[in-house]
Design a protein around this motif. Structure first.
Motif, PDB file in Angstrom:
ATOM      1  N   VAL A   1       0.830  -1.210   0.000  1.00  0.00           N
ATOM      2  CA  VAL A   1       0.000   0.000   0.000  1.00  0.00           C
ATOM      3  C   VAL A   1       0.862   1.257   0.000  1.00  0.00           C
ATOM      4  CG1 VAL A   1      -1.590   1.358   1.427  1.00  0.00           C
ATOM      5  CG2 VAL A   1      -2.033  -1.063   1.025  1.00  0.00           C
ATOM      6  N   ASN A   2       1.916   1.280   0.813  1.00  0.00           N
ATOM      7  CA  ASN A   2       2.787   2.459   0.873  1.00  0.00           C
ATOM      8  C   ASN A   2       3.421   2.749  -0.474  1.00  0.00           C
ATOM      9  OD1 ASN A   2       2.213   2.537   3.597  1.00  0.00           O
ATOM     10  ND2 ASN A   2       4.166   1.658   4.238  1.00  0.00           N
ATOM     11  N   GLU A   3       3.823   1.691  -1.183  1.00  0.00           N
ATOM     12  CA  GLU A   3       4.461   1.874  -2.490  1.00  0.00           C
ATOM     13  C   GLU A   3       3.509   2.451  -3.526  1.00  0.00           C
ATOM     14  OE1 GLU A   3       5.860  -2.036  -3.296  1.00  0.00           O
ATOM     15  OE2 GLU A   3       7.709  -1.806  -2.102  1.00  0.00           O
ATOM     16  N   ARG A   4       2.212   2.329  -3.255  1.00  0.00           N
ATOM     17  CA  ARG A   4       1.195   2.850  -4.182  1.00  0.00           C
ATOM     18  C   ARG A   4       0.511   4.091  -3.632  1.00  0.00           C
ATOM     19  NH1 ARG A   4       2.557  -2.036  -4.652  1.00  0.00           N
ATOM     20  NH2 ARG A   4       2.494  -3.182  -6.631  1.00  0.00           N
ATOM     21  N   HIS A   5       1.188   4.735  -2.668  1.00  0.00           N
ATOM     22  CA  HIS A   5       0.734   6.023  -2.111  1.00  0.00           C
ATOM     23  C   HIS A   5      -0.645   5.901  -1.479  1.00  0.00           C
ATOM     24  CE1 HIS A   5       4.198   7.599  -4.246  1.00  0.00           C
ATOM     25  NE2 HIS A   5       3.715   7.117  -5.369  1.00  0.00           N
ATOM     26  N   GLY A   6      -0.900   4.737  -0.867  1.00  0.00           N
ATOM     27  CA  GLY A   6      -2.143   4.547  -0.136  1.00  0.00           C
ATOM     28  C   GLY A   6      -1.964   4.880   1.331  1.00  0.00           C
ATOM     29  N   VAL A   7      -2.867   4.361   2.152  1.00  0.00           N
ATOM     30  CA  VAL A   7      -2.858   4.621   3.590  1.00  0.00           C
ATOM     31  C   VAL A   7      -2.809   3.284   4.322  1.00  0.00           C
ATOM     32  CG1 VAL A   7      -4.178   5.542   5.539  1.00  0.00           C
ATOM     33  CG2 VAL A   7      -4.093   6.806   3.381  1.00  0.00           C
ATOM     34  N   SER A   8      -1.799   3.087   5.149  1.00  0.00           N
ATOM     35  CA  SER A   8      -1.632   1.841   5.903  1.00  0.00           C
ATOM     36  C   SER A   8      -1.778   2.138   7.386  1.00  0.00           C
ATOM     37  CB  SER A   8      -0.265   1.216   5.617  1.00  0.00           C
ATOM     38  OG  SER A   8       0.776   2.153   5.827  1.00  0.00           O
ATOM     39  N   VAL A   9      -2.556   1.288   8.080  1.00  0.00           N
ATOM     40  CA  VAL A   9      -2.901   1.554   9.474  1.00  0.00           C
ATOM     41  C   VAL A   9      -2.621   0.315  10.318  1.00  0.00           C
ATOM     42  CG1 VAL A   9      -4.671   2.376  11.067  1.00  0.00           C
ATOM     43  CG2 VAL A   9      -4.764   3.059   8.652  1.00  0.00           C
ATOM     44  N   LYS A  10      -1.715   0.444  11.273  1.00  0.00           N
ATOM     45  CA  LYS A  10      -1.381  -0.629  12.199  1.00  0.00           C
ATOM     46  C   LYS A  10      -2.297  -0.548  13.412  1.00  0.00           C
ATOM     47  CE  LYS A  10       1.303  -3.328  14.940  1.00  0.00           C
ATOM     48  NZ  LYS A  10       1.603  -4.745  14.759  1.00  0.00           N
ATOM     49  N   ILE A  11      -2.873  -1.698  13.794  1.00  0.00           N
ATOM     50  CA  ILE A  11      -3.729  -1.763  14.960  1.00  0.00           C
ATOM     51  C   ILE A  11      -2.947  -2.426  16.099  1.00  0.00           C
ATOM     52  CG2 ILE A  11      -6.007  -2.410  15.813  1.00  0.00           C
ATOM     53  CD1 ILE A  11      -5.912  -0.731  13.152  1.00  0.00           C
ATOM     54  N   GLY A  12      -2.884  -1.762  17.242  1.00  0.00           N
ATOM     55  CA  GLY A  12      -2.168  -2.328  18.377  1.00  0.00           C
ATOM     56  C   GLY A  12      -0.707  -1.924  18.413  1.00  0.00           C
ATOM     57  N   GLU A  13       0.016  -2.537  19.360  1.00  0.00           N
ATOM     58  CA  GLU A  13       1.404  -2.161  19.605  1.00  0.00           C
ATOM     59  C   GLU A  13       2.361  -2.892  18.672  1.00  0.00           C
ATOM     60  OE1 GLU A  13       2.082   0.317  21.628  1.00  0.00           O
ATOM     61  OE2 GLU A  13      -0.091   0.441  21.929  1.00  0.00           O
ATOM     62  N   GLY A  14       3.604  -2.399  18.640  1.00  0.00           N
ATOM     63  CA  GLY A  14       4.652  -3.062  17.885  1.00  0.00           C
ATOM     64  C   GLY A  14       5.166  -2.236  16.726  1.00  0.00           C
ATOM     65  N   GLU A  15       6.410  -2.484  16.351  1.00  0.00           N
ATOM     66  CA  GLU A  15       7.011  -1.817  15.201  1.00  0.00           C
ATOM     67  C   GLU A  15       6.291  -2.254  13.924  1.00  0.00           C
ATOM     68  OE1 GLU A  15       9.462   0.487  15.235  1.00  0.00           O
ATOM     69  OE2 GLU A  15       9.280   0.421  17.422  1.00  0.00           O
ATOM     70  N   SER A  16       6.248  -1.353  12.945  1.00  0.00           N
ATOM     71  CA  SER A  16       5.499  -1.673  11.733  1.00  0.00           C
ATOM     72  C   SER A  16       5.933  -0.772  10.582  1.00  0.00           C
ATOM     73  CB  SER A  16       3.995  -1.492  11.985  1.00  0.00           C
ATOM     74  OG  SER A  16       3.247  -1.711  10.807  1.00  0.00           O
ATOM     75  N   ASN A  17       5.677  -1.257   9.360  1.00  0.00           N
ATOM     76  CA  ASN A  17       5.865  -0.435   8.166  1.00  0.00           C
ATOM     77  C   ASN A  17       4.686   0.502   7.925  1.00  0.00           C
ATOM     78  OD1 ASN A  17       8.335  -1.686   7.426  1.00  0.00           O
ATOM     79  ND2 ASN A  17       7.222  -3.405   6.531  1.00  0.00           N
ATOM     80  N   ALA A  18       3.633   0.366   8.709  1.00  0.00           N
ATOM     81  CA  ALA A  18       2.436   1.186   8.505  1.00  0.00           C
ATOM     82  C   ALA A  18       2.719   2.655   8.814  1.00  0.00           C
ATOM     83  CB  ALA A  18       1.290   0.683   9.375  1.00  0.00           C
ATOM     84  N   GLN A  19       1.958   3.514   8.159  1.00  0.00           N
ATOM     85  CA  GLN A  19       2.127   4.954   8.350  1.00  0.00           C
ATOM     86  C   GLN A  19       1.357   5.474   9.557  1.00  0.00           C
ATOM     87  OE1 GLN A  19       0.120   5.563   4.717  1.00  0.00           O
ATOM     88  NE2 GLN A  19       1.954   5.858   3.486  1.00  0.00           N
ATOM     89  N   TYR A  20       0.230   4.828   9.882  1.00  0.00           N
ATOM     90  CA  TYR A  20      -0.666   5.319  10.923  1.00  0.00           C
ATOM     91  C   TYR A  20      -0.930   4.237  11.953  1.00  0.00           C
ATOM     92  CZ  TYR A  20      -1.469   9.100   7.609  1.00  0.00           C
ATOM     93  OH  TYR A  20      -1.296  10.155   6.756  1.00  0.00           O
ATOM     94  N   HIS A  21      -1.449   4.642  13.084  1.00  0.00           N
ATOM     95  CA  HIS A  21      -1.643   3.715  14.203  1.00  0.00           C
ATOM     96  C   HIS A  21      -2.978   3.970  14.894  1.00  0.00           C
ATOM     97  CE1 HIS A  21      -1.231   2.831  18.615  1.00  0.00           C
ATOM     98  NE2 HIS A  21      -0.907   1.660  18.104  1.00  0.00           N
ATOM     99  N   LEU A  22      -3.710   2.887  15.160  1.00  0.00           N
ATOM    100  CA  LEU A  22      -4.875   2.911  16.039  1.00  0.00           C
ATOM    101  C   LEU A  22      -4.662   1.840  17.095  1.00  0.00           C
ATOM    102  CD1 LEU A  22      -7.806   3.296  13.462  1.00  0.00           C
ATOM    103  CD2 LEU A  22      -6.922   5.054  15.012  1.00  0.00           C
ATOM    104  N   ALA A  23      -5.187   2.076  18.294  1.00  0.00           N
ATOM    105  CA  ALA A  23      -4.841   1.229  19.428  1.00  0.00           C
ATOM    106  C   ALA A  23      -5.559  -0.104  19.453  1.00  0.00           C
ATOM    107  CB  ALA A  23      -5.110   1.978  20.732  1.00  0.00           C
ATOM    108  N   SER A  24      -6.755  -0.193  18.878  1.00  0.00           N
ATOM    109  CA  SER A  24      -7.570  -1.387  19.088  1.00  0.00           C
ATOM    110  C   SER A  24      -8.659  -1.483  18.026  1.00  0.00           C
ATOM    111  CB  SER A  24      -8.236  -1.307  20.463  1.00  0.00           C
ATOM    112  OG  SER A  24      -9.156  -0.216  20.491  1.00  0.00           O
ATOM    113  N   PRO A  25      -9.311  -2.653  17.920  1.00  0.00           N
ATOM    114  CA  PRO A  25     -10.474  -2.754  17.033  1.00  0.00           C
ATOM    115  C   PRO A  25     -11.573  -1.753  17.383  1.00  0.00           C
ATOM    116  CG  PRO A  25      -9.710  -4.938  17.608  1.00  0.00           C
ATOM    117  CD  PRO A  25      -8.920  -3.981  18.453  1.00  0.00           C
TER     118      PRO A  25
END
Length: 253
Positions: free
Chosen positions: A209-233
């Motif tokens: 998704v990042n390579e295609r200029h989209g939006v990536s969202v990591k849920i929960g803790e931990g290192e990630s390639n995602a651009q954005y973060h939300l804590a939980s479902p």
């Protein structure tokens, strides 16, 4: 990772979601998950606003997702990109590189899990060993599956890591390849991909998704390639419900 997500322009985005840990809380076993009507209503509303440019991409099998969701017209990929159902026809198909796991391999896994009191999930296109109840066995499970993949080397299997789970699956098939397929379909084409996921299994999708200029969202803790973060479902649900409410208020004006 940024905790403030950008606006969600329904007219030109495509939404993709992992399931466990993203839309529902992780449970001790896959069967313990319960899906409420609130989630079904949300998925239905989002699909309508996006002209069905929405899909679930899960490590679960299609049968497992259907059992929990009871939403057979939702676009979905199961078993980490090996199974697909796209559109309202109900037709399902497999990734061309999917292989049938031999009985000898499955039996070996059954014996290993029985010996060590671990949970084996036969999906059936992959086999997954859950060690949530025995996290100290992570290295032993990893080593066992490496040995098993080498023993059945002609199948070209790889180990998929996850949260207290290790899974044997065909190499080269993952959630990124599932995204590649969906984004080639008419209802997704020319839209900007957004992907929500919580696990190591979602990192390939985040990168795609990042390579295609989209939006990536990591849920929960931990290192990630995602651009954005939300804590939980719960935060995922709240964000999406808020965006739908904004859309609804705008349409009424």
């Amino acid at each position: 990772m940024n905790k403030t997500l950008p606006p969600l322009p329904f007219d030109n985005v495509a939404l993709f979601f992992d399931f466990d840990g993203t839309l529902v809380e992780l449970q001790a076993t896959p069967e313990a998950v319960i899906v409420g009507d609130e989630l079904r209503t949300l998925v239905t509303s989002l699909g309508r606003e996006l002209n069905q440019a929405l899909a679930l991409i899960s490590g679960r099998s299609l049968d497992s997702l259907d059992h929990l969701l009871a939403m057979p017209t939702v676009n979905v990929s199961g078993s980490h990109g090996m199974q697909f159902r796209c559109g309202s026809s109900g037709d399902t198909f497999l990734h061309p590189n999917t292989v049938t796991l031999p009985d000898a391999l499955i039996k070996d896994c059954q014996q290993f899990c029985h010996k060590h009191d671990l949970l084996l999930e036969d999906k059936p296109l992959t086999v997954a060993i859950h060690y949530r109840s025995k996290p100290e066995m992570e290295n032993q499970v990893e080593a066992y599956l490496q040995q098993l993949a080498a023993r059945f080397s002609s199948l070209d299997l790889s180990i998929q890591a996850g949260k207290r789970i290790r899974e044997l699956k065909p190499s080269g098939i993952n959630k990124a390849s599932a995204l590649d397929y969906f984004m080639s379909q008419p209802q997704f084409k020319d839209r900007t991909p957004w992907y929500f996921g919580d696990d190591v299994t979602d990192e390939d999708a985040f990168t795609w998704v990042n390579e295609r200029h989209g939006v990536s969202v990591k849920i929960g803790e931990g290192e990630s390639n995602a651009q954005y973060h939300l804590a939980s479902p719960q935060e995922v649900m709240a964000f999406l419900q808020d965006r739908l409410a904004v859309r609804d208020n705008h349409d009424r004006k």
